[in-house]
Design a protein around this motif. Structure first.
Motif, PDB file in Angstrom:
ATOM      1  N   LEU A 175       0.829  -1.199   0.000  1.00  0.00           N
ATOM      2  CA  LEU A 175       0.000   0.000   0.000  1.00  0.00           C
ATOM      3  C   LEU A 175       0.867   1.254   0.000  1.00  0.00           C
ATOM      4  O   LEU A 175       2.088   1.186   0.117  1.00  0.00           O
ATOM      5  CB  LEU A 175      -0.933  -0.019   1.208  1.00  0.00           C
ATOM      6  CG  LEU A 175      -1.886  -1.214   1.315  1.00  0.00           C
ATOM      7  CD1 LEU A 175      -2.783  -1.066   2.533  1.00  0.00           C
ATOM      8  CD2 LEU A 175      -2.710  -1.386   0.045  1.00  0.00           C
ATOM      9  N   THR A 202      -4.355 -10.363   0.550  1.00  0.00           N
ATOM     10  CA  THR A 202      -5.785 -10.126   0.324  1.00  0.00           C
ATOM     11  C   THR A 202      -6.671 -11.334   0.601  1.00  0.00           C
ATOM     12  O   THR A 202      -7.877 -11.181   0.787  1.00  0.00           O
ATOM     13  CB  THR A 202      -6.031  -9.677  -1.123  1.00  0.00           C
ATOM     14  OG1 THR A 202      -5.627 -10.733  -2.018  1.00  0.00           O
ATOM     15  CG2 THR A 202      -5.249  -8.409  -1.439  1.00  0.00           C
ATOM     16  N   LEU A 248      -4.022   1.908  -6.205  1.00  0.00           N
ATOM     17  CA  LEU A 248      -4.254   1.575  -4.798  1.00  0.00           C
ATOM     18  C   LEU A 248      -3.057   0.894  -4.149  1.00  0.00           C
ATOM     19  O   LEU A 248      -2.965   0.859  -2.925  1.00  0.00           O
ATOM     20  CB  LEU A 248      -5.483   0.662  -4.663  1.00  0.00           C
ATOM     21  CG  LEU A 248      -6.804   1.213  -5.197  1.00  0.00           C
ATOM     22  CD1 LEU A 248      -7.924   0.190  -4.986  1.00  0.00           C
ATOM     23  CD2 LEU A 248      -7.166   2.531  -4.529  1.00  0.00           C
ATOM     24  N   GLY A 249      -2.170   0.344  -4.939  1.00  0.00           N
ATOM     25  CA  GLY A 249      -1.021  -0.349  -4.386  1.00  0.00           C
ATOM     26  C   GLY A 249      -0.202  -1.000  -5.477  1.00  0.00           C
ATOM     27  O   GLY A 249      -0.569  -0.976  -6.652  1.00  0.00           O
ATOM     28  N   LYS A 254      -9.943   5.391  -3.026  1.00  0.00           N
ATOM     29  CA  LYS A 254      -8.607   5.863  -3.402  1.00  0.00           C
ATOM     30  C   LYS A 254      -8.042   6.802  -2.330  1.00  0.00           C
ATOM     31  O   LYS A 254      -6.880   6.674  -1.910  1.00  0.00           O
ATOM     32  CB  LYS A 254      -8.691   6.589  -4.749  1.00  0.00           C
ATOM     33  CG  LYS A 254      -7.508   7.477  -5.126  1.00  0.00           C
ATOM     34  CD  LYS A 254      -6.303   6.694  -5.536  1.00  0.00           C
ATOM     35  CE  LYS A 254      -5.256   7.608  -6.161  1.00  0.00           C
ATOM     36  NZ  LYS A 254      -3.956   6.937  -6.351  1.00  0.00           N
ATOM     37  N   LEU A 271      -7.031   4.852   0.910  1.00  0.00           N
ATOM     38  CA  LEU A 271      -5.846   4.011   0.811  1.00  0.00           C
ATOM     39  C   LEU A 271      -4.600   4.774   0.365  1.00  0.00           C
ATOM     40  O   LEU A 271      -3.483   4.307   0.581  1.00  0.00           O
ATOM     41  CB  LEU A 271      -6.107   2.852  -0.164  1.00  0.00           C
ATOM     42  CG  LEU A 271      -7.152   1.825   0.258  1.00  0.00           C
ATOM     43  CD1 LEU A 271      -7.283   0.719  -0.776  1.00  0.00           C
ATOM     44  CD2 LEU A 271      -6.816   1.221   1.618  1.00  0.00           C
ATOM     45  N   ASP A 272      -4.801   5.920  -0.264  1.00  0.00           N
ATOM     46  CA  ASP A 272      -3.671   6.686  -0.794  1.00  0.00           C
ATOM     47  C   ASP A 272      -3.897   8.178  -0.537  1.00  0.00           C
ATOM     48  O   ASP A 272      -4.112   8.956  -1.461  1.00  0.00           O
ATOM     49  CB  ASP A 272      -3.533   6.407  -2.296  1.00  0.00           C
ATOM     50  CG  ASP A 272      -2.371   7.142  -2.937  1.00  0.00           C
ATOM     51  OD1 ASP A 272      -1.436   7.530  -2.207  1.00  0.00           O
ATOM     52  OD2 ASP A 272      -2.393   7.326  -4.173  1.00  0.00           O
TER      53      ASP A 272
END
Length: 574
Positions: free
Chosen positions: A281, A289, A313-314, A553, A556-557
């Protein structure tokens, strides 16, 4: 009431709430001097902002006072309003991917990369990084995509382990420097462009097969391995990975774009064939996951959230894939038709018959002509269908006979089939090299490749309407379809030095997208969004779906470092 009085009133309320305090301070210190505009909006937007601000000031200030008094409850004391492109922007000032955008050179804001970050990357990667201009330029331009960006990566790193990826991402997040994951660079919608510069993470050195579980029919791999390399590794075990996008595609990139290929009609797309992922991440955390079980109801489906997220996202660092047994026997067949609608109708009829074909591929007469030119063949230049049937020898031949009867009922002719391995390989070579054959017709041109998909019952109508538009165009256009699942591509060749040709190519692409959307279809069946398809997403999915994506989004970021400017249109606010 005079503005000065309102300003005094507003200052007097500054202790009543965190919101009003911030609002008052902003008013007091700026005093309508908009020397800068949030998020570096274009000057025309800033001018509109000034005009609206002055004209609405008498109504906004009382409203702000009411809000501060408690009309709205803010649970967070640090809420920042979403500053983004308004949804009603005039097309003249629409940015890349925004509504009504016709631009294809992706703009961005480039900031000097800190020397401290360069030093940190050097400590992490040692010699597996480069600042060389030619290498950075190569990584800033996809192989077969006409999309371009104003900037290229500032540095390219080649991690060798998951831990190195984590450290790289952590350092970039600390310095708020953009990251663009990079695999085989075979994607065609601008996924790997670096419009804001930053760090390109080339994953191609991470290509190990970490574990093969033959009895479970799954394999654990790193993202840099190509699907063709993987299948060479699996062949001695009688297994294969059943997705076949363009040659050169890597497993990590295939996850990022949620790709598929000609075998999807039998085996599904990437989302159906990935069991579990490991993902780094934006803060450097490594997330697993799912387990290796074939099915699970444990929590959110993070695996499928990441598949198709295009690096926003990663960064995928490990993939567990579902495998299939290599079929005992197969038959490849090919037949011709007077019209492309006849060919599409046969594809639909074949699927409705219940036959589990592994491939149904359609080529129009222009594509067959390209094959003849490129390979020195003498195939009939008419719409052509290609099939593959798999199973036992008896079952494969039975399927072949059934489809041959369907073909004869729909004006088909010249039905031929092959069972010899070399003969089958030669037939499928026609389809696999279709794109290169197109470039042989116009060696100095670029290709805009459409990727629309509709419910199967609408495929014949969609292709027929599209062909009328394509045939009337002065550009060279070929049609290639995964006809068994309603997905078709058009290769539109244009001279990159002729702006009117690029505009015509964009018009044709847009015509097919809007026609597909009117049939409850999608703007991209397998190529993904990148920068090229963002402008169609609101029409396809609705603003609420895009706002939900942007919330994910942002959660997570939060620093927006993960492949910024891709997938989510710039005008989406929440």
């Amino acid at each position: 009431m005079a503005f000065s009085h309102w300003l005094a009133r507003l200052r007097s309320c500054s202790k009543k709430s965190a919101f009003s305090n911030a609002f008052c301070d902003y008013f007091y210190h700026n005093k309508f001097q908009f020397s800068t505009c949030p998020n570096n909006l274009p000057s025309t937007i800033a001018e509109k902002t000034r005009t609206r601000f002055f004209s609405w000031s008498s109504s906004l200030l009382p409203l702000a006072f009411a809000v501060s008094a408690g009309s709205l409850a803010f649970r967070s004391q640090n809420i920042q309003p979403s500053l983004c492109e308004p949804t009603n922007l005039d097309s003249r000032i629409a940015t890349i991917g925004g509504k009504a955008s016709t631009e294809f050179v992706v703009k961005g804001i480039h900031k000097q990369i800190p020397q401290e970050l360069i030093d940190e990357l050097k400590a992490i990667c040692q010699d597996n990084m480069t600042l060389d201009y030619e290498e950075r330029f190569y990584h800033g331009k996809p192989q077969n995509s006409f999309h371009k960006a104003v900037n290229i990566p500032d540095v390219v790193v080649f991690p060798r382990s998951e831990e190195e990826v984590s450290q790289i991402v952590k350092s970039c997040n600390k310095h708020k420097v953009p990251i663009v994951p990079y695999g085989g660079a075979t994607s065609i919608e601008g996924h790997t462009l670096s419009p804001n510069g930053g760090v390109c993470i080339d994953m191609t050195l991470m290509k190990r097969v970490k574990a093969l579980h033959i009895r479970d029919m799954d394999v654990v791999v790193e993202p840099g391995i190509g699907w063709m390399e993987l299948n060479e590794y699996l062949e001695p075990y009688g297994l294969f990975f059943p997705l076949d996008p363009g040659p050169g595609a890597t497993i990590g990139g295939m996850c990022a774009t949620r790709c598929s290929g000609s075998l999807a009609v039998r085996y599904g797309t990437m989302r159906d064939n990935v069991i579990s992922l490991k993902v780094v991440l934006s803060n450097g955390d490594i997330v697993k996951t799912a387990s290796r079980a074939r099915k699970s109801a444990a929590g959110y489906d993070l695996t499928r959230l990441m598949i198709g997220s295009e690096g926003t996202l990663g960064v995928v660092t490990e993939i567990t894939l579902r495998l299939q047994k290599i079929p005992e026997h197969s038959v490849v067949a090919m037949c011709n038709f007077p019209t492309i609608k006849d060919a599409a109708d046969v594809a639909i009829a074949t699927m409705l018959s219940g036959i589990q074909v592994s491939r149904v591929e359609l080529l129009d007469e222009v594509q067959v002509r390209a094959v003849n030119i490129a390979n020195g063949k003498n195939l009939p230049e008419v719409p052509t269908l290609m099939f593959e049937f798999i199973g036992t020898e008896a079952y494969s031949r039975e399927q072949t006979g059934i489809v041959q009867r369907i073909v004869s009922e729909h004006n088909g002719s010249d039905f031929v089939f092959a069972e010899d391995p070399e003969a089958k390989k030669e037939l499928w070579k026609i389809r696999k090299e279709a794109l290169w054959a197109c470039f042989a017709m116009e060696p100095n041109f670029e290709a805009m490749i459409s990727d629309v998909c509709v419910p199967l019952s609408h495929l014949a109508e969609l292709i027929s309407r599209s062909k009328q538009e394509l045939d009337a165009s002065p550009l060279v256009c070929t049609v290639i379809a995964h006809a068994g699942d309603g997905n078709f591509h058009t290769v539109i060749l244009f001279d990159p030095n002729q702006e009117e040709q690029r505009i015509e190519a964009e018009r044709l692409n847009q015509f097919m997208v809007y026609t597909a959307l009117s049939m409850e279809g999608t703007c991209t069946g397998e190529h993904g969004v990148g920068t090229g398809k963002m402008k169609y997403l609101e029409k396809e999915l609705g603003i609420e779906a895009l706002q939900t994506m942007k919330r994910i989004k942002t959660a997570l970021d939060p620093n927006n470092i993960m492949n910024p400017g891709k997938l989510i249109p710039p005008h989406v606010c929440f």
